[in-house]
Design an enzyme around this catalytic site. Sequence first.
Site, PDB file in Angstrom:
ATOM      1  N   LEU A  10     -29.067 -34.311   3.158  1.00 15.76           N
ATOM      2  CA  LEU A  10     -30.505 -34.553   3.286  1.00 15.76           C
ATOM      3  C   LEU A  10     -31.293 -33.499   2.506  1.00 15.76           C
ATOM      4  O   LEU A  10     -31.134 -32.300   2.740  1.00 15.76           O
ATOM      5  CB  LEU A  10     -30.929 -34.510   4.756  1.00 15.76           C
ATOM      6  CG  LEU A  10     -30.175 -35.439   5.709  1.00 15.76           C
ATOM      7  CD1 LEU A  10     -30.856 -35.445   7.086  1.00 15.76           C
ATOM      8  CD2 LEU A  10     -30.085 -36.854   5.160  1.00 15.76           C
ATOM      9  N   ARG A  17     -43.118 -23.898   2.780  1.00 13.66           N
ATOM     10  CA  ARG A  17     -43.179 -22.455   3.040  1.00 13.66           C
ATOM     11  C   ARG A  17     -42.627 -21.608   1.892  1.00 13.66           C
ATOM     12  O   ARG A  17     -42.827 -20.396   1.863  1.00 13.66           O
ATOM     13  CB  ARG A  17     -42.448 -22.123   4.352  1.00 13.66           C
ATOM     14  CG  ARG A  17     -43.322 -22.385   5.578  1.00 13.66           C
ATOM     15  CD  ARG A  17     -42.609 -22.053   6.859  1.00 13.66           C
ATOM     16  NE  ARG A  17     -41.659 -23.092   7.220  1.00 13.66           N
ATOM     17  CZ  ARG A  17     -40.686 -22.941   8.125  1.00 13.66           C
ATOM     18  NH1 ARG A  17     -40.540 -21.782   8.736  1.00 13.66           N
ATOM     19  NH2 ARG A  17     -39.869 -23.924   8.404  1.00 13.66           N
ATOM     20  N   GLN A  77     -36.135 -41.429  -0.320  1.00 11.10           N
ATOM     21  CA  GLN A  77     -36.927 -41.552   0.911  1.00 11.10           C
ATOM     22  C   GLN A  77     -38.372 -41.179   0.547  1.00 11.10           C
ATOM     23  O   GLN A  77     -38.691 -40.006   0.400  1.00 11.10           O
ATOM     24  CB  GLN A  77     -36.365 -40.605   1.983  1.00 11.10           C
ATOM     25  CG  GLN A  77     -36.997 -40.811   3.348  1.00 11.10           C
ATOM     26  CD  GLN A  77     -36.660 -39.684   4.313  1.00 11.10           C
ATOM     27  OE1 GLN A  77     -36.352 -38.565   3.902  1.00 11.10           O
ATOM     28  NE2 GLN A  77     -36.736 -39.983   5.604  1.00 11.10           N
ATOM     29  N   LYS A 360     -26.465  -9.481 -31.937  1.00  5.24           N
ATOM     30  CA  LYS A 360     -26.705 -10.903 -31.687  1.00  5.24           C
ATOM     31  C   LYS A 360     -25.902 -11.702 -32.684  1.00  5.24           C
ATOM     32  O   LYS A 360     -25.958 -11.411 -33.880  1.00  5.24           O
ATOM     33  CB  LYS A 360     -28.193 -11.232 -31.850  1.00  5.24           C
ATOM     34  CG  LYS A 360     -28.527 -12.659 -31.531  1.00  5.24           C
ATOM     35  CD  LYS A 360     -29.630 -13.224 -32.409  1.00  5.24           C
ATOM     36  CE  LYS A 360     -29.150 -13.528 -33.815  1.00  5.24           C
ATOM     37  NZ  LYS A 360     -30.117 -14.285 -34.613  1.00  5.24           N
ATOM     38  N   SER A 414     -24.827   6.137 -43.081  1.00  3.56           N
ATOM     39  CA  SER A 414     -25.901   6.109 -42.089  1.00  3.56           C
ATOM     40  C   SER A 414     -27.182   5.558 -42.693  1.00  3.56           C
ATOM     41  O   SER A 414     -27.387   5.628 -43.911  1.00  3.56           O
ATOM     42  CB  SER A 414     -26.177   7.532 -41.586  1.00  3.56           C
ATOM     43  OG  SER A 414     -25.048   8.005 -40.919  1.00  3.56           O
TER      44      SER A 414
END
Length: 493
Positions: A10, A17, A77, A360, A414
């Site tokens: 159900l 609430r 319902q 990524k 670097s």
Amino acid sequence: MTDQLTVIVLAAGGGTRMKSKTPKVLHPIGGRSMIGHVLAAVGALAPARLVAVVGHQRELVGPHVTERAPEAVLAVQDDQLGTGHAVRVALEALADAGRTPETGTVLVAYGDTPLLEAATLQSFLDAHTAASAAVSILSGVVGDPHGYGRIVRDADGFVEAIVEEKDATAEQRAIAEINSGIMAFDASFLTACITRIDNDNAKGEYYLTTAARLAREDGLVVTAHATEDELQTEGANDRAQLAALGRELNRRVVERWMRDGVTVVDPATTWIDVGVELVPDVTLLPGTQLLGVTSVAEDAVIGPDTTLRDCEIGAGAQVIRTHGQLAVIGAGANVGPFSYLRPGTVVGDRGKIGAFVEAKNAVLGEGAKVPHLSYVGDAEIGEGTNIGAGTIFANYDGVDKHRTTIGRHARTGSNNTFIAPVTVGDGGGTAGGTVVRDDVPPGALAVSAGPQRNILGWAERRRPGTAQAQAAADATDGSAGDDVTPDTPATPE
Ligand code: UD1
Ligand code: CA
């Protein structure tokens, strides 16, 4: 037996609430929606028929149920006239599909009880069958029964009826045994009795619980089985209850993993979704959240303060203070602290992603390392290659994304920028500060910065009277100021 089971869930109620645009039963807890937990528990019983009754926001609840349980029949319902009406609607939906349960058992559960477990339902169904009952109630003895239907027993202890709060006498309200909401029915009894349920009660609703009294009137057996674990049938009606049940669910999940051999240093700050897979001798340090379908292999150490969603962590890997999603971390690899692994990141076995590195859609080969302060977007880095500190893989030209490919055992300097699309061949390298715009052949060293020139006396000429100029003067006796080379930079800036 299983082919004789029908389950009705159900989930037509409003859930006001929650004060949410999201339907109550779709609120997540432990990595699943509330109704997702219920569907998993009832699904483990392999019912022959499964019906979900939807109403409020059924345009959201219906598709979610179908996604979680494609075999489920959706019964709509439109008006929530009570639990008895909801079950009637479910039976009508089955009848329309030519699948009326003529025999066997019908189990009714609610969509908002996320701690429910299949084993609890199975032993309840076993007790129902063993008692040859027309109606069985999964009951609970609670400290505060307010709001629940009370189990009214006769002098011999047999169940007579379930009386709802609003219909109960003062004496009945004192009964501590309550209806959890989970009920089992003999299918032929239920299909015959469902139309006999009226709404002649304080709420004017069709109560499913009326079926207990009707069975007794027919001289049939009604039993109630008290659960030891009331939280399994507790619903979350507002967000405070959702959080409380969420903490309890997590406590149970974490405890199960500890019993299965996982070291959890601080269970209170460790969160593990129900879909996570761990093995013995995984160690989880405080502040770790393992979410979605994350899996962690043997001897890996995760945390502290790490969030991994849908990640795969290899054996013996270490992942420290990291945020990762849809990433794969190889065996013996090292990640963190302060690393951000976005979808499509693959760290090879014994590879490294170090501090302040964002990756990524980047595939690092075995032993490949990006140790410091870098952005690695849309890249392929070959095995054994080391990327210098402060490197940017410039993957976006403002319109399209492009890939950078770096070969095996390369050494890049670097503060490099790789302007994609660009390739560095196997064994290639780049000097410090290189902006790599063109492909670098295997074994070559790319240098893009011009030779360095020192403009002597610059500080004293261009910053006279400053601490810098004074320090220079102190160090050179003023002699460095004699050189008057023009101070234009050697390379354009
Ligand atoms: C119900 C039981 C009560 C039990 C309690 C446990 C009845 C009459 N009462 O009371 O004995 O102690 O649950 O929590 O059964 N629903 C529908 N359609 C409806 C009405 C309800 O789908 O027309 C669903 C709700 O979404 C909810 C569940 O059924 O998931 C229970 O409904 P609710 O109104 O909360 O029942 P209670 O009054 O709490
Ligand atoms: Ca309720």
